[in-house]
Design a protein around this motif. Structure first.
Motif, PDB file in Angstrom:
ATOM      1  N   MET A 117       0.888  -1.212   0.017  1.00  0.00           N
ATOM      2  CA  MET A 117       0.138  -0.048   0.243  1.00  0.00           C
ATOM      3  C   MET A 117       0.775   1.146   0.149  1.00  0.00           C
ATOM      4  N   ALA A 118       0.318   2.293  -0.882  1.00  0.00           N
ATOM      5  CA  ALA A 118       1.173   3.572  -0.634  1.00  0.00           C
ATOM      6  C   ALA A 118       0.621   4.355   0.506  1.00  0.00           C
ATOM      7  N   GLN A 119       1.484   5.287   0.888  1.00  0.00           N
ATOM      8  CA  GLN A 119       1.182   5.927   2.177  1.00  0.00           C
ATOM      9  C   GLN A 119       2.010   7.176   2.079  1.00  0.00           C
ATOM     10  N   VAL A 120       1.414   8.316   2.505  1.00  0.00           N
ATOM     11  CA  VAL A 120       1.725   9.655   2.827  1.00  0.00           C
ATOM     12  C   VAL A 120       1.619  10.020   4.191  1.00  0.00           C
ATOM     13  N   GLU A 121       2.451  10.821   4.735  1.00  0.00           N
ATOM     14  CA  GLU A 121       2.400  11.490   5.931  1.00  0.00           C
ATOM     15  C   GLU A 121       3.114  12.861   6.316  1.00  0.00           C
ATOM     16  N   ALA A 122       2.379  13.753   7.309  1.00  0.00           N
ATOM     17  CA  ALA A 122       2.765  15.068   7.402  1.00  0.00           C
ATOM     18  C   ALA A 122       2.778  15.113   8.788  1.00  0.00           C
ATOM     19  N   GLU A 123       3.610  16.079   9.413  1.00  0.00           N
ATOM     20  CA  GLU A 123       3.639  16.379  10.692  1.00  0.00           C
ATOM     21  C   GLU A 123       3.927  17.696  11.251  1.00  0.00           C
ATOM     22  N   VAL A 124       3.381  18.402  12.098  1.00  0.00           N
ATOM     23  CA  VAL A 124       3.633  19.633  12.592  1.00  0.00           C
ATOM     24  C   VAL A 124       3.276  19.734  14.074  1.00  0.00           C
ATOM     25  N   VAL A 125       4.120  20.854  14.756  1.00  0.00           N
ATOM     26  CA  VAL A 125       3.886  21.090  16.106  1.00  0.00           C
ATOM     27  C   VAL A 125       3.112  22.294  16.227  1.00  0.00           C
ATOM     28  N   VAL A 126       2.112  22.252  16.992  1.00  0.00           N
ATOM     29  CA  VAL A 126       1.272  23.499  17.396  1.00  0.00           C
ATOM     30  C   VAL A 126       1.442  23.873  18.622  1.00  0.00           C
ATOM     31  N   PRO A 127       1.263  25.109  19.398  1.00  0.00           N
ATOM     32  CA  PRO A 127       1.257  25.553  20.566  1.00  0.00           C
ATOM     33  C   PRO A 127      -0.048  25.453  21.193  1.00  0.00           C
ATOM     34  N   VAL A 128      -0.795  24.261  20.997  1.00  0.00           N
ATOM     35  CA  VAL A 128      -1.793  24.122  22.163  1.00  0.00           C
ATOM     36  C   VAL A 128      -1.664  22.703  22.627  1.00  0.00           C
ATOM     37  N   GLU A 129      -2.317  22.543  23.667  1.00  0.00           N
ATOM     38  CA  GLU A 129      -2.351  21.068  24.462  1.00  0.00           C
ATOM     39  C   GLU A 129      -3.021  20.124  23.595  1.00  0.00           C
ATOM     40  N   PRO A 130      -2.825  18.760  23.652  1.00  0.00           N
ATOM     41  CA  PRO A 130      -3.497  17.579  22.910  1.00  0.00           C
ATOM     42  C   PRO A 130      -4.952  17.813  22.879  1.00  0.00           C
ATOM     43  N   ALA A 131      -5.555  17.713  23.752  1.00  0.00           N
ATOM     44  CA  ALA A 131      -7.020  18.056  23.905  1.00  0.00           C
ATOM     45  C   ALA A 131      -7.451  19.106  22.914  1.00  0.00           C
ATOM     46  N   LEU A 132      -6.950  20.043  22.992  1.00  0.00           N
ATOM     47  CA  LEU A 132      -7.468  21.178  22.203  1.00  0.00           C
ATOM     48  C   LEU A 132      -7.136  21.075  20.767  1.00  0.00           C
ATOM     49  N   ALA A 133      -5.785  20.680  20.430  1.00  0.00           N
ATOM     50  CA  ALA A 133      -5.369  20.282  19.008  1.00  0.00           C
ATOM     51  C   ALA A 133      -6.374  19.154  18.370  1.00  0.00           C
ATOM     52  N   PHE A 134      -6.483  18.185  19.390  1.00  0.00           N
ATOM     53  CA  PHE A 134      -7.607  17.012  18.801  1.00  0.00           C
ATOM     54  C   PHE A 134      -8.810  17.697  18.421  1.00  0.00           C
ATOM     55  N   ALA A 135      -9.503  18.569  19.369  1.00  0.00           N
ATOM     56  CA  ALA A 135     -10.699  19.434  19.072  1.00  0.00           C
ATOM     57  C   ALA A 135     -10.750  20.201  18.057  1.00  0.00           C
ATOM     58  N   VAL A 136      -9.555  20.820  17.559  1.00  0.00           N
ATOM     59  CA  VAL A 136      -9.664  21.680  16.388  1.00  0.00           C
ATOM     60  C   VAL A 136      -9.613  20.462  15.141  1.00  0.00           C
ATOM     61  N   SER A 137      -9.017  19.513  15.219  1.00  0.00           N
ATOM     62  CA  SER A 137      -8.977  18.333  14.073  1.00  0.00           C
ATOM     63  C   SER A 137     -10.404  17.920  13.766  1.00  0.00           C
ATOM     64  N   GLN A 138     -11.113  18.027  14.950  1.00  0.00           N
ATOM     65  CA  GLN A 138     -12.717  17.371  14.484  1.00  0.00           C
ATOM     66  C   GLN A 138     -13.599  18.527  14.578  1.00  0.00           C
ATOM     67  N   THR A 139     -13.403  19.870  14.505  1.00  0.00           N
ATOM     68  CA  THR A 139     -14.439  20.781  14.132  1.00  0.00           C
ATOM     69  C   THR A 139     -15.266  20.709  13.002  1.00  0.00           C
ATOM     70  N   THR A 140     -16.355  21.176  12.899  1.00  0.00           N
ATOM     71  CA  THR A 140     -17.216  20.914  11.949  1.00  0.00           C
ATOM     72  C   THR A 140     -17.799  22.295  11.475  1.00  0.00           C
ATOM     73  N   GLY A 141     -18.531  22.097  10.194  1.00  0.00           N
ATOM     74  CA  GLY A 141     -19.305  23.300   9.652  1.00  0.00           C
ATOM     75  C   GLY A 141     -18.285  24.631   9.293  1.00  0.00           C
ATOM     76  N   GLU A 142     -18.526  25.776   9.879  1.00  0.00           N
ATOM     77  CA  GLU A 142     -17.585  26.870   9.384  1.00  0.00           C
ATOM     78  C   GLU A 142     -16.308  27.218  10.075  1.00  0.00           C
ATOM     79  N   ALA A 143     -16.305  26.478  10.968  1.00  0.00           N
ATOM     80  CA  ALA A 143     -15.045  26.355  11.690  1.00  0.00           C
ATOM     81  C   ALA A 143     -14.149  25.530  11.033  1.00  0.00           C
ATOM     82  N   ARG A 144     -14.587  24.215  10.665  1.00  0.00           N
ATOM     83  CA  ARG A 144     -13.629  23.452   9.734  1.00  0.00           C
ATOM     84  C   ARG A 144     -13.268  23.917   8.393  1.00  0.00           C
ATOM     85  N   TYR A 145     -14.298  24.657   7.898  1.00  0.00           N
ATOM     86  CA  TYR A 145     -14.115  25.288   6.491  1.00  0.00           C
ATOM     87  C   TYR A 145     -12.981  26.433   6.523  1.00  0.00           C
ATOM     88  N   ARG A 146     -12.641  27.010   7.920  1.00  0.00           N
ATOM     89  CA  ARG A 146     -11.739  28.091   7.991  1.00  0.00           C
ATOM     90  C   ARG A 146     -10.351  27.467   7.658  1.00  0.00           C
TER      91      ARG A 146
END
Length: 175
Positions: free
Chosen positions: A1-30
């Motif tokens: 199988m083919a694979q692609v990967e990317a990584e980044v460090v963000v200045p927020v704690e994991p719970a908030l980073a995870f929550a950003v990744s799961q935003t919906t609607g207009e927040a997601r589209y931003r």
């Protein structure tokens, strides 16, 4: 199988980073340059293991995917249940780990197999380039979202909601 990967460090704690990744609607589209339109299926209103989503990409391609894992704040995984004819398999995982300075290291990975089999070697090389660019743009957008006040407010609001199961009303809070 083919694979692609990317990584980044963000200045927020994991719970908030995870929550950003799961935003919906207009927040997601931003923040998410990949998603043109996305919504939950089967009456679900929140992500959880077993929940399905319908996504239309900026390329105009549609895909139905299912959460195969959902473990806030550490990781989420999805697999395609239906989508573009040229994918025999498509799945993605996003992992979030704390950094020593209070931030979060996010690693996003897609794995895929193309069809038909005789064309797969060439299609997967092309797919690796195209999806590689998409995942880099997407994780860069996620990083921007982790500093966008509107996105962060939506993510914090999601963190404040009580946990529930797909298809169920959240528990009532007395006020």
């Amino acid at each position: 199988m083919a694979q692609v990967e990317a990584e980044v460090v963000v200045p927020v704690e994991p719970a908030l980073a995870f929550a950003v990744s799961q935003t919906t609607g207009e927040a997601r589209y931003r923040w998410d340059p990949f998603v043109r339109e996305q919504h939950f299926l089967d009456g679900s209103t929140r992500p959880a293991k077993g929940v399905r989503t319908s996504t239309r990409s900026r390329h105009g391609l549609g895909m139905v995917s299912e959460y195969v894992s959902f473990v806030p704040p550490s990781h989420v995984g999805m697999r395609m249940t239906s989508g573009p004819w040229f994918f025999a398999v498509f799945a993605g995982s996003w992992r979030f780990t704390p950094t020593a300075d209070g931030g979060t290291r996010a690693v996003w990975r897609y794995v895929f197999r193309c069809r038909p089999g005789w064309l797969a070697p060439l299609a997967e090389r092309i797919g690796t380039r195209v999806l590689g660019r998409d995942i880099e743009r997407r994780i860069a957008g996620f990083a921007r979202g982790c500093s966008d006040p509107v996105v962060l407010a939506a993510a914090r609001q999601a963190l404040d909601r009580p946990a529930d199961r797909p298809g169920q009303e959240p528990p009532h809070r007395d006020g």
